[in-house]
Design a protein around this motif. Structure first.
Motif, PDB file in Angstrom:
ATOM      1  N   THR A  18      -7.093   9.308  -9.813  1.00  0.00           N
ATOM      2  CA  THR A  18      -6.149   8.207 -10.014  1.00  0.00           C
ATOM      3  C   THR A  18      -4.883   8.694 -10.696  1.00  0.00           C
ATOM      4  O   THR A  18      -3.795   8.146 -10.453  1.00  0.00           O
ATOM      5  CB  THR A  18      -6.809   7.067 -10.815  1.00  0.00           C
ATOM      6  OG1 THR A  18      -7.909   6.542 -10.053  1.00  0.00           O
ATOM      7  CG2 THR A  18      -5.830   5.929 -11.085  1.00  0.00           C
ATOM      8  N   ARG A  20      -4.700   5.467   0.053  1.00  0.00           N
ATOM      9  CA  ARG A  20      -3.877   4.256   0.203  1.00  0.00           C
ATOM     10  C   ARG A  20      -3.984   3.478  -1.098  1.00  0.00           C
ATOM     11  O   ARG A  20      -5.031   2.917  -1.418  1.00  0.00           O
ATOM     12  CB  ARG A  20      -4.342   3.402   1.396  1.00  0.00           C
ATOM     13  CG  ARG A  20      -4.140   4.093   2.725  1.00  0.00           C
ATOM     14  CD  ARG A  20      -4.645   3.254   3.886  1.00  0.00           C
ATOM     15  NE  ARG A  20      -3.737   2.134   4.193  1.00  0.00           N
ATOM     16  CZ  ARG A  20      -4.059   0.865   4.077  1.00  0.00           C
ATOM     17  NH1 ARG A  20      -5.252   0.517   3.600  1.00  0.00           N
ATOM     18  NH2 ARG A  20      -3.201  -0.084   4.387  1.00  0.00           N
ATOM     19  N   HIS A  25       0.867  -1.172   0.000  1.00  0.00           N
ATOM     20  CA  HIS A  25       0.000   0.000   0.000  1.00  0.00           C
ATOM     21  C   HIS A  25       0.906   1.225   0.000  1.00  0.00           C
ATOM     22  O   HIS A  25       1.763   1.375   0.878  1.00  0.00           O
ATOM     23  CB  HIS A  25      -0.919   0.032   1.218  1.00  0.00           C
ATOM     24  CG  HIS A  25      -2.068  -0.901   1.125  1.00  0.00           C
ATOM     25  ND1 HIS A  25      -2.393  -1.799   2.117  1.00  0.00           N
ATOM     26  CD2 HIS A  25      -2.974  -1.090   0.138  1.00  0.00           C
ATOM     27  CE1 HIS A  25      -3.453  -2.500   1.753  1.00  0.00           C
ATOM     28  NE2 HIS A  25      -3.822  -2.095   0.550  1.00  0.00           N
ATOM     29  N   ASP A  60      -4.978  -0.851  -8.032  1.00  0.00           N
ATOM     30  CA  ASP A  60      -6.415  -0.585  -8.010  1.00  0.00           C
ATOM     31  C   ASP A  60      -6.624   0.915  -8.171  1.00  0.00           C
ATOM     32  O   ASP A  60      -6.106   1.700  -7.371  1.00  0.00           O
ATOM     33  CB  ASP A  60      -7.034  -1.026  -6.680  1.00  0.00           C
ATOM     34  CG  ASP A  60      -7.072  -2.533  -6.511  1.00  0.00           C
ATOM     35  OD1 ASP A  60      -7.246  -3.239  -7.515  1.00  0.00           O
ATOM     36  OD2 ASP A  60      -6.931  -3.001  -5.356  1.00  0.00           O
ATOM     37  N   ASP A 111      -2.585   9.598  -8.059  1.00  0.00           N
ATOM     38  CA  ASP A 111      -1.919   8.399  -7.538  1.00  0.00           C
ATOM     39  C   ASP A 111      -0.763   7.968  -8.431  1.00  0.00           C
ATOM     40  O   ASP A 111       0.288   7.534  -7.946  1.00  0.00           O
ATOM     41  CB  ASP A 111      -2.920   7.245  -7.425  1.00  0.00           C
ATOM     42  CG  ASP A 111      -3.984   7.487  -6.372  1.00  0.00           C
ATOM     43  OD1 ASP A 111      -3.702   8.196  -5.387  1.00  0.00           O
ATOM     44  OD2 ASP A 111      -5.102   6.961  -6.542  1.00  0.00           O
ATOM     45  N   ARG A 120      -9.021   4.396  -8.123  1.00  0.00           N
ATOM     46  CA  ARG A 120      -9.885   4.886  -7.047  1.00  0.00           C
ATOM     47  C   ARG A 120     -11.253   4.188  -7.065  1.00  0.00           C
ATOM     48  O   ARG A 120     -11.857   4.009  -8.119  1.00  0.00           O
ATOM     49  CB  ARG A 120     -10.091   6.393  -7.180  1.00  0.00           C
ATOM     50  CG  ARG A 120      -8.811   7.210  -7.046  1.00  0.00           C
ATOM     51  CD  ARG A 120      -8.581   7.663  -5.634  1.00  0.00           C
ATOM     52  NE  ARG A 120      -7.302   8.342  -5.506  1.00  0.00           N
ATOM     53  CZ  ARG A 120      -7.075   9.399  -4.722  1.00  0.00           C
ATOM     54  NH1 ARG A 120      -8.062   9.893  -3.990  1.00  0.00           N
ATOM     55  NH2 ARG A 120      -5.867   9.931  -4.646  1.00  0.00           N
ATOM     56  N   TYR A 121     -11.697   3.798  -5.889  1.00  0.00           N
ATOM     57  CA  TYR A 121     -13.012   3.175  -5.687  1.00  0.00           C
ATOM     58  C   TYR A 121     -13.139   1.840  -6.410  1.00  0.00           C
ATOM     59  O   TYR A 121     -14.244   1.404  -6.730  1.00  0.00           O
ATOM     60  CB  TYR A 121     -14.139   4.130  -6.100  1.00  0.00           C
ATOM     61  CG  TYR A 121     -14.025   5.477  -5.415  1.00  0.00           C
ATOM     62  CD1 TYR A 121     -14.484   5.655  -4.113  1.00  0.00           C
ATOM     63  CD2 TYR A 121     -13.422   6.547  -6.064  1.00  0.00           C
ATOM     64  CE1 TYR A 121     -14.346   6.875  -3.473  1.00  0.00           C
ATOM     65  CE2 TYR A 121     -13.274   7.783  -5.419  1.00  0.00           C
ATOM     66  CZ  TYR A 121     -13.734   7.934  -4.130  1.00  0.00           C
ATOM     67  OH  TYR A 121     -13.588   9.142  -3.498  1.00  0.00           O
ATOM     68  N   GLU A 166      -9.431  -3.140  -3.785  1.00  0.00           N
ATOM     69  CA  GLU A 166      -9.313  -2.942  -2.345  1.00  0.00           C
ATOM     70  C   GLU A 166      -9.834  -1.578  -1.892  1.00  0.00           C
ATOM     71  O   GLU A 166     -10.076  -1.365  -0.696  1.00  0.00           O
ATOM     72  CB  GLU A 166      -7.850  -3.071  -1.915  1.00  0.00           C
ATOM     73  CG  GLU A 166      -7.266  -4.458  -2.008  1.00  0.00           C
ATOM     74  CD  GLU A 166      -5.863  -4.507  -1.453  1.00  0.00           C
ATOM     75  OE1 GLU A 166      -5.686  -4.282  -0.230  1.00  0.00           O
ATOM     76  OE2 GLU A 166      -4.919  -4.742  -2.244  1.00  0.00           O
ATOM     77  N   ARG A 167      -9.991  -0.664  -2.840  1.00  0.00           N
ATOM     78  CA  ARG A 167     -10.448   0.686  -2.486  1.00  0.00           C
ATOM     79  C   ARG A 167     -11.960   0.836  -2.622  1.00  0.00           C
ATOM     80  O   ARG A 167     -12.493   1.934  -2.519  1.00  0.00           O
ATOM     81  CB  ARG A 167      -9.741   1.702  -3.382  1.00  0.00           C
ATOM     82  CG  ARG A 167      -8.236   1.595  -3.315  1.00  0.00           C
ATOM     83  CD  ARG A 167      -7.555   2.378  -4.420  1.00  0.00           C
ATOM     84  NE  ARG A 167      -7.089   3.664  -3.952  1.00  0.00           N
ATOM     85  CZ  ARG A 167      -6.388   4.517  -4.690  1.00  0.00           C
ATOM     86  NH1 ARG A 167      -6.106   4.208  -5.950  1.00  0.00           N
ATOM     87  NH2 ARG A 167      -5.982   5.669  -4.204  1.00  0.00           N
ATOM     88  N   GLU A 191      -9.094   8.809   2.885  1.00  0.00           N
ATOM     89  CA  GLU A 191      -9.282   7.362   2.915  1.00  0.00           C
ATOM     90  C   GLU A 191      -8.835   6.693   1.614  1.00  0.00           C
ATOM     91  O   GLU A 191      -8.244   5.609   1.629  1.00  0.00           O
ATOM     92  CB  GLU A 191     -10.757   7.047   3.176  1.00  0.00           C
ATOM     93  CG  GLU A 191     -11.063   5.568   3.241  1.00  0.00           C
ATOM     94  CD  GLU A 191     -12.545   5.292   3.424  1.00  0.00           C
ATOM     95  OE1 GLU A 191     -12.938   4.126   3.339  1.00  0.00           O
ATOM     96  OE2 GLU A 191     -13.307   6.255   3.627  1.00  0.00           O
ATOM     97  N   GLN A 192      -9.109   7.343   0.485  1.00  0.00           N
ATOM     98  CA  GLN A 192      -8.720   6.766  -0.801  1.00  0.00           C
ATOM     99  C   GLN A 192      -7.227   6.952  -1.103  1.00  0.00           C
ATOM    100  O   GLN A 192      -6.749   6.537  -2.155  1.00  0.00           O
ATOM    101  CB  GLN A 192      -9.553   7.388  -1.920  1.00  0.00           C
ATOM    102  CG  GLN A 192     -10.990   6.906  -1.965  1.00  0.00           C
ATOM    103  CD  GLN A 192     -11.109   5.472  -2.444  1.00  0.00           C
ATOM    104  OE1 GLN A 192     -10.480   5.059  -3.418  1.00  0.00           O
ATOM    105  NE2 GLN A 192     -11.935   4.679  -1.767  1.00  0.00           N
TER     106      GLN A 192
END
Length: 360
Positions: free
Chosen positions: A167, A83, A73, A133, A170, A135-136, A139-140, A80-81
């Motif tokens: 994303t 990670r 991670h 992964d 990220d 976003r959403y 695991e998210r 929260e998103q």
């Protein structure tokens, strides 16, 4: 007239400013070990892996035993998103030589575990293969409607950008992490993806030059063109609950171009204007870029690519890298990933990321 480099710097500055405008507090870039996912979350029917399973791989009889798997991670922001779950596969090499890497992006409702056959194929050929992964997703996602719910929330509140842009943030942080790894050559990091993942790859490369080779699959399109020419329905249908909610909120009897434009402007500002493909594709030059689409793809109509491709070719010509840009629309293919696309992308990465070619 601006040179491609100057225009690229301005584009990246403005795009980064947008990404930061809806960002939670920054955190130190840190990767933590995690556990493999036993039951990956899919928010729709599990897509076929036939095309990615056709990806060329080395004939290694005990490949499973030879693979090194990392589940991590990466912290990209405080929310929260923030990670970012990673699945990284590579060969257990004795050599300490830095290797090329490729980042792989799944499509809508998918996850990084679905990418495993693709990751294994590249790892077998000497790459560090990174799946994640978005976003959403995966695991998210905390439920089967997580991505849909996030899109609707963005429309209502305007505080996140779950369609593409979050994303991409990220992926900028991921590039920072990958260039620091001892097993990866920071000059040889590619990125590819399918559908939504193709959009992620395209925009990440526009935003961050650390992605040195780019292959978006069935993702590149013209958002403004689609609105102006009433060719938006294919894309809208891929996330239709969002547009239905917007239609109701706007007091419309049906989804029309006004609804579409207002949604894009709300959830991804600039997507149908200054950050659209006519402006974002050219700034990838001179890095190798290969765009693969289906010739009959309703989500990525070819008419919307006429101007972006023209501008991209001009940018590559100006940077004396004309041979490092390529576009193919596969005849008769709709919004579908094919073995041809997988093989073409594989050859493109080998051509520009493998060391024997890279050193020429």
């Amino acid at each position: 007239m601006e040179t491609p480099i100057t225009g690229a710097e301005q584009f990246r500055s403005e795009f980064l400013h947008l990404l930061l405008s809806r960002r939670s507090p920054q955190v130190p870039l840190m990767a933590e070990s995690s556990k493999p996912v036993e039951n990956p979350m899919y928010q729709a029917d599990v897509p076929s892996t036939e095309a990615i399973e056709s990806c060329p791989r080395e004939d290694i009889g005990n490949l499973k035993e030879m693979l090194k798997e990392e589940n991590l991670h990466l912290h990209t922001e405080a929310a929260e998103q923030g990670r970012l779950p990673l699945l990284i596969l590579s060969l257990k090499e004795k050599s300490e030589e830095k290797r090329p890497a490729v980042v792989f992006m799944h499509g809508t409702n998918g996850n990084k575990e679905w990418l495993r056959p693709w990751l294994e194929a590249y790892a077998s050929r000497g790459y560090v293969a990174i799946g994640l992964d978005s976003r959403y997703h995966g695991e998210r996602a905390n439920c089967k409607t997580a991505y849909r719910d996030a899109l609707i929330s963005s429309w209502r509140n305007g505080n996140t950008m779950p369609f593409i842009f979050d994303t991409v943030w990220d992926l900028i942080k991921l590039a920072e992490y990958l260039t620091q790894r001892e097993d990866i050559d920071p000059e040889r990091i590619g990125i590819t993806g399918i559908s939504l993942g193709g959009m992620h790859a395209w925009f990440a490369a526009a935003a961050d030059t650390r992605y040195s080779v780019v292959v978006p699959l069935i993702g590149v399109q013209g958002f403004r063109w689609a609105i102006d020419h009433d060719e938006w329905e294919g894309r809208v249908n891929s996330i239709k609950p969002l547009f239905e909610e917007a239609r109701i909120d706007l007091g419309k009897n049906k989804i029309d171009k006004e609804v579409v434009e207002k949604v894009w402007n709300r959830i991804a500002p600039g997507l149908a204007s200054q950050f659209d493909s006519p402006y974002s594709l050219p700034v990838i030059a001179p890095r190798p870029l290969y765009i693969l689409n289906g010739g009959k793809d309703p989500r990525n109509p070819l008419g919307g690519l006429v101007v972006p491709l023209k501008r991209a070719r001009k940018a590559y010509k100006k940077t004396a890298s004309h041979g490092e840009f390529k576009f193919v629309s596969e005849d008769g293919v709709g919004h579908e990933l094919t073995s041809f696309m997988i093989k073409e992308s594989s050859d493109w990465f080998d051509k520009f990321l493998k060391k024997e070619d890279h050193d020429l």
